[in-house]
Write a protein that holds these residues in place. Structure first.
Motif, PDB file in Angstrom:
ATOM      1  N   THR A  44       0.915  -1.354  -0.089  1.00 49.54           N
ATOM      2  CA  THR A  44      -0.198   0.143   0.151  1.00 49.54           C
ATOM      3  C   THR A  44       0.902   1.144  -0.207  1.00 49.54           C
ATOM      4  OG1 THR A  44      -1.852  -1.346   1.110  1.00 49.54           O
ATOM      5  CG2 THR A  44      -1.642   1.267   1.388  1.00 49.54           C
ATOM      6  N   ALA A  45       0.757   1.957  -0.990  1.00 48.30           N
ATOM      7  CA  ALA A  45       1.613   3.074  -1.197  1.00 48.30           C
ATOM      8  C   ALA A  45       1.034   3.919  -2.424  1.00 48.30           C
ATOM      9  CB  ALA A  45       2.985   2.644  -1.331  1.00 48.30           C
ATOM     10  N   GLU A  46       1.929   5.105  -2.756  1.00 47.85           N
ATOM     11  CA  GLU A  46       1.608   5.676  -3.947  1.00 47.85           C
ATOM     12  C   GLU A  46       2.866   5.714  -4.967  1.00 47.85           C
ATOM     13  OE1 GLU A  46       0.675  10.082  -3.569  1.00 47.85           O
ATOM     14  OE2 GLU A  46      -0.111   9.746  -5.522  1.00 47.85           O
ATOM     15  N   TYR A  47       2.392   5.255  -6.098  1.00 46.49           N
ATOM     16  CA  TYR A  47       3.677   4.780  -7.220  1.00 46.49           C
ATOM     17  C   TYR A  47       3.780   6.047  -8.103  1.00 46.49           C
ATOM     18  CZ  TYR A  47       3.514   0.472  -4.715  1.00 46.49           C
ATOM     19  OH  TYR A  47       3.652  -0.579  -3.684  1.00 46.49           O
ATOM     20  N   PHE A  48       5.004   6.227  -8.257  1.00 41.96           N
ATOM     21  CA  PHE A  48       5.168   7.345  -9.506  1.00 41.96           C
ATOM     22  C   PHE A  48       6.108   6.891 -10.528  1.00 41.96           C
ATOM     23  CE2 PHE A  48       3.311  10.975  -7.375  1.00 41.96           C
ATOM     24  CZ  PHE A  48       3.348  10.794  -6.050  1.00 41.96           C
TER      25      PHE A  48
END
Lengths: 116, 111
Positions: free
Chosen positions: B86-90
């Motif tokens: 669970t995270a934000e991916y760029f």
């Protein structure tokens, strides 16, 4: 070694005031970047420093924003006459370079700026 | 104009499901490609990178990405996600020092 550090971690300021945000890159990294991260907006490029070359200021949103990098190391991002829309997390990153090749960026923890 | 598009803004998966996050870019020259991840409350950190060579690159925590030059794509994959992903991916593209980041994909993995 130490990573990229930024100060302050949080800054609350009144509309119209000036603020200075500081970044200490990783020692030996010649490239330094500033970004702005707003909710749902991703990372907005602001300015890039590479060695002694003139900085790439193409991402600065207005002339209220300026940055400098002294001695090829520490950088300061200054926002004059802050506006509420300046509220965001300001991220600094540094990377090493070799010739025309750049490597991965190492990010600092950011400064959360809130303009009231 | 140079740009990076991430098609999925929010993704919700159950643990053990497979993941693929799309990334397409527009750039007229040679590029370096990256995926960065930002876990809750943490710094952005590098997940994996492609400079040259084998277009299938492997990163940390079981992630991989494939560079398809003809499609200007660099999709991120993981065969079986975990709650800790669970995270934000760029996705990011670097061409001659200038980095362009996508708007990010927020991934939530349900335990």
């Amino acid at each position: 070694g130490a990573g990229v550090s930024q100060s302050p971690s949080n800054k609350v300021t009144e509309k119209g005031k000036d603020v200075e945000l500081r970044c200490d890159p990783i020692s030996g990294h010649t490239a330094l970047y500033w970004y702005r991260q707003s909710l749902g907006q991703g990372l907005e490029f602001l300015i890039y420093f590479q060695g002694n070359s003139a900085p790439d200021k193409s991402g600065l949103p207005s002339d209220r924003f300026s940055a400098e990098r002294t001695g090829g190391s520490v950088s300061t991002l200054t926002i004059q006459r802050t506006q509420q829309e300046d509220s965001a997390v300001y991220l600094c990153a540094s990377s090493r370079t070799s010739g025309s090749k750049s490597y991965e960026q190492y990010f600092g923890p950011g400064t959360r700026l809130t303009v009231t | 104009a140079q740009s990076v598009s991430q098609h999925n803004h929010h993704v919700i998966l159950s643990e053990a499901a497979s993941l693929e996050l799309g990334c397409n870019y527009s750039y007229g020259g040679t590029v370096n490609l990256f995926w960065y991840v930002q876990y809750p409350g943490q710094h952005l950190q590098l997940l994996l990178k492609y400079f040259s060579g084998d277009p299938l690159v492997k990163g940390i925590k079981g992630f991989e990405a494939e560079f398809i030059k003809s499609k200007f794509s660099f999709n991120l994959r993981k065969p079986s996600v975990q709650w800790s992903d669970t995270a934000e991916y760029f996705c990011a593209v670097e061409g001659t020092y200038k980095y362009i980041f996508g708007t990010g994909t927020r991934l939530k993995v349900l335990a």
